[in-house]
Scaffold this motif. Structure first.
Motif, PDB file in Angstrom:
ATOM      1  N   ASP A 219       0.856  -1.186   0.000  1.00  0.00           N
ATOM      2  CA  ASP A 219       0.000   0.000   0.000  1.00  0.00           C
ATOM      3  C   ASP A 219       0.890   1.233   0.000  1.00  0.00           C
ATOM      4  OD1 ASP A 219       1.015  -0.167   2.581  1.00  0.00           O
ATOM      5  OD2 ASP A 219      -0.869  -0.835   3.454  1.00  0.00           O
ATOM      6  N   GLY A 220       0.304   2.404   0.207  1.00  0.00           N
ATOM      7  CA  GLY A 220       1.059   3.636   0.154  1.00  0.00           C
ATOM      8  C   GLY A 220       1.638   4.042   1.495  1.00  0.00           C
TER       9      GLY A 220
ATOM     10  N   ASN B  96       6.270   1.154  -2.358  1.00  0.00           N
ATOM     11  CA  ASN B  96       6.084   1.388  -3.791  1.00  0.00           C
ATOM     12  C   ASN B  96       5.391   2.739  -3.978  1.00  0.00           C
ATOM     13  OD1 ASN B  96       5.808   1.168  -6.561  1.00  0.00           O
ATOM     14  ND2 ASN B  96       4.082  -0.262  -6.474  1.00  0.00           N
ATOM     15  N   THR B  97       6.158   3.807  -3.792  1.00  0.00           N
ATOM     16  CA  THR B  97       5.630   5.159  -3.927  1.00  0.00           C
ATOM     17  C   THR B  97       6.774   6.078  -4.312  1.00  0.00           C
ATOM     18  OG1 THR B  97       4.246   6.838  -2.830  1.00  0.00           O
ATOM     19  CG2 THR B  97       5.988   5.837  -1.505  1.00  0.00           C
TER      20      THR B  97
ATOM     21  N   GLU C 203       4.042  11.470  -1.895  1.00  0.00           N
ATOM     22  CA  GLU C 203       3.997  11.117  -0.478  1.00  0.00           C
ATOM     23  C   GLU C 203       5.287  11.458   0.259  1.00  0.00           C
ATOM     24  OE1 GLU C 203       0.962   7.685   0.453  1.00  0.00           O
ATOM     25  OE2 GLU C 203       2.588   6.862  -0.773  1.00  0.00           O
TER      26      GLU C 203
ATOM     27  N   ALA D  34      11.666   4.648  -0.939  1.00  0.00           N
ATOM     28  CA  ALA D  34      10.569   4.892  -1.878  1.00  0.00           C
ATOM     29  C   ALA D  34      11.014   4.440  -3.260  1.00  0.00           C
ATOM     30  CB  ALA D  34      10.194   6.370  -1.891  1.00  0.00           C
TER      31      ALA D  34
ATOM     32  N   GLY E   9       9.145   3.401  -5.902  1.00  0.00           N
ATOM     33  CA  GLY E   9       8.124   3.414  -6.942  1.00  0.00           C
ATOM     34  C   GLY E   9       8.262   4.571  -7.903  1.00  0.00           C
ATOM     35  N   PRO E  10       7.503   4.511  -8.984  1.00  0.00           N
ATOM     36  CA  PRO E  10       6.517   3.469  -9.337  1.00  0.00           C
ATOM     37  C   PRO E  10       7.213   2.216  -9.891  1.00  0.00           C
ATOM     38  CG  PRO E  10       6.007   5.595 -10.397  1.00  0.00           C
ATOM     39  CD  PRO E  10       7.422   5.663  -9.918  1.00  0.00           C
TER      40      PRO E  10
ATOM     41  N   TRP F 206      -3.914   0.176  -4.202  1.00  0.00           N
ATOM     42  CA  TRP F 206      -2.678   0.924  -4.422  1.00  0.00           C
ATOM     43  C   TRP F 206      -2.054   0.677  -5.792  1.00  0.00           C
ATOM     44  CZ3 TRP F 206      -1.235   5.249  -2.807  1.00  0.00           C
ATOM     45  CH2 TRP F 206       0.078   5.704  -2.987  1.00  0.00           C
TER      46      TRP F 206
ATOM     47  N   MET G  38      -1.226   3.722  -8.420  1.00  0.00           N
ATOM     48  CA  MET G  38       0.049   3.998  -9.074  1.00  0.00           C
ATOM     49  C   MET G  38      -0.097   4.004 -10.586  1.00  0.00           C
ATOM     50  SD  MET G  38       2.180   4.648  -6.710  1.00  0.00           S
ATOM     51  CE  MET G  38       3.799   4.497  -7.432  1.00  0.00           C
TER      52      MET G  38
ATOM     53  N   SER H 133      -6.405   6.150   0.411  1.00  0.00           N
ATOM     54  CA  SER H 133      -6.017   6.582  -0.937  1.00  0.00           C
ATOM     55  C   SER H 133      -7.090   7.454  -1.578  1.00  0.00           C
ATOM     56  CB  SER H 133      -5.732   5.365  -1.813  1.00  0.00           C
ATOM     57  OG  SER H 133      -4.659   4.611  -1.293  1.00  0.00           O
TER      58      SER H 133
ATOM     59  N   TRP I 276      -3.983  15.162  -3.755  1.00  0.00           N
ATOM     60  CA  TRP I 276      -3.504  15.213  -5.132  1.00  0.00           C
ATOM     61  C   TRP I 276      -4.429  16.014  -6.039  1.00  0.00           C
ATOM     62  CZ3 TRP I 276      -3.345   9.270  -4.549  1.00  0.00           C
ATOM     63  CH2 TRP I 276      -2.295   8.919  -3.689  1.00  0.00           C
TER      64      TRP I 276
END
Length: 456
Positions: free
Chosen positions: A138-139, A212-213, A218, A235, A237-238, A357, A361, A382, A390
């Motif tokens: 998740d984030g 995975n961000t 974030e 971090a 991600g993506p 999540w 992404m 999210s 966002w």
């Protein structure tokens, strides 16, 4: 031969994914990035929903040979099931890890990366003498809310009280109490127990966390996690942009014919709707969604997978034509879609999503605005970020009702702020691409992760 011409391998990392496609896919994506940086990879796995070794000959796959009780496998309560999985797999995981240590040849094991749901495996790895990191599926905002759970319980925000639902949660802006993790089909005490077990295990036994961000969406949350845990948070991600693979996770084969159907529509004209691979909805909710789509007045591509309707087993949901010809006339229904390709298609103007999540992404990376319908767990967190951090979409409303849905669709696809919203979505897409580019923050984070693993 795999690996021919690569520099000498220095160490091995062991990875243990949670047995769900949406968790296995990012774990294997990360594994590929670690292997590209000269780490050998052994994937320990449960026999339940095991990954297919044939798809990854570059990894070594080893089963922990767990014995899952039937009552765990068949448990419809997903939180109780996750707790049951941890209890049943803890000893077999530790035994498998210790066996690898006893029989290992060069390269030696430097660390184990376990899925964030495997809280019991952090302690098991520590007992085996192997440093362990948790990889969140998740984030960062969701994980931060989990870390805050003990404080929120002391301060009276948890368990949730109806009169406090719309109160802001201190130090977790923009979340309200109603946005905290919930699982409606689970007992709240069980949910809180699970949410508490995860951060307790992180504090007691982990060497760090992998998320995975990326910083552009974030950054503040990642900084708070590092401060809260006093250990690294990477971090990376993506992940689906960094990974050379284009594997779609899901329980069904994607219907690629929908791409030709999308070709026949103008740019940004189609609404794509998918509630993921796990969520279930009532028949009444399904009917309101269908009527809302009809009232929204835009073409739509709807993923109606078998088992989506609660109580239907693995039967397919009713067709739109069964409800009304007018509902089905403007849309296309598929059992499963090649989601990344759909979101990248120029005809897609919006994504009605459960806010899982991986879907978050993927839609951020394609610059597609969002209509949020969270169903459970991290999805409520999210969804709030979609609307209030966002700024790339709307939610469908507290009540799933056709007129609310129709209005939300019209606002998302053609409302007065549509251009500003699309510009914001495109801006996040550009940030994601910068992070994933060579020398970008995500690539550098993977490099830092490898250095850290080798230092343990």
């Amino acid at each position: 031969m795999a690996g021919e011409g690569r520099p000498p391998t220095v160490r091995r990392v062991v990875m243990f994914p949670f047995p769900s496609p949406s968790h296995i896919t990012p774990m294997l994506q990360l594994a590929g990035l670690l292997r590209a940086r000269s780490l050998e990879v052994t994937v320990l796995h449960a026999d339940f929903n095991a990954p297919d070794p044939a798809g990854h000959p570059e990894f070594t796959f080893v089963s922990i040979r767990e014995n899952l009780p039937r009552e765990v496998v068949d448990n419809a309560d997903m939180v109780e099931q996750m707790i049951g999985f941890n209890a049943a797999c803890e000893a077999p995981f530790q035994a498998a890890l210790e066996a690898l240590l006893l029989q290992q040849e060069e390269p030696s094991i430097c660390a184990v990366v376990v899925d964030g749901q495997w809280y019991a495996m952090l302690g098991a790895a520590k007992r085996a003498g192997v440093p362990a990191l948790a990889m969140r599926a998740d984030g960062a905002a969701t994980f931060l809310s989990m870390l805050a759970t003990p404080r929120l319980r002391v301060d009276g925000y948890l368990p949730v009280k109806g009169e406090r639902l719309d109160e802001p949660v201190p130090d977790l802006d923009p979340l309200r109490v109603r946005d905290l993790i919930r699982v409606d089909v689970s007992d709240e005490a069980t949910v809180l127990r699970f949410i508490t077990l995860v951060p307790d295990a992180m504090r007691a036994s982990s060497s760090g966390v992998i998320v995975n961000t990326f910083d552009a969406i974030e950054g503040p949350e990642l900084a708070k996690i590092r401060a809260e845990l006093s250990r690294p948070a990477f971090a990376v991600g993506p992940l689906h942009l960094l990974s050379p693979e284009r594997v779609e996770h899901g329980l069904h084969a994607p219907d690629r014919g929908c791409l030709a159907w999308l070709d026949a529509h103008p740019p940004r004209s189609v609404l794509y709707l998918s509630l993921g691979s796990v969520a279930r909805i009532d028949r009444a909710v399904f009917e309101e969604m269908a009527r809302g789509l009809a009232g929204g007045g835009v073409p739509f591509l709807w993923v109606l997978r078998p088992g989506l309707l609660r109580g239907s087993g693995e039967q397919a949901p009713p067709s739109l034509e069964e409800l009304d010809d007018a509902v089905g006339r403007n849309g296309k229904v598929v059992t499963w879609a090649p989601q990344r390709e759909v979101l990248a298609h120029p005809s897609i103007g919006g994504f009605w999503t459960h806010c899982g999540w991986n879907s978050m992404m993927e839609t951020i990376c394609e610059g597609v605005p969002v209509l949020a319908q969270p169903c459970f767990a991290d999805q409520t967190v999210s969804a709030r970020y979609v609307t209030h951090r966002w700024g790339v979409g709307f939610d469908v409303g507290k009540v799933i009702e056709r007129e609310n849905i129709a209005n939300a669709i019209r606002n998302l696809m053609a409302g007065e702020d549509v251009e500003a919203r699309r510009e914001r979505a495109q801006s996040l897409k550009m940030e994601a691409n910068r992070c994933a580019a060579e020398g970008g923050s995500a690539s550098l984070a993977v490099d830092s992760l490898v250095e850290y693993l080798l230092s343990l």
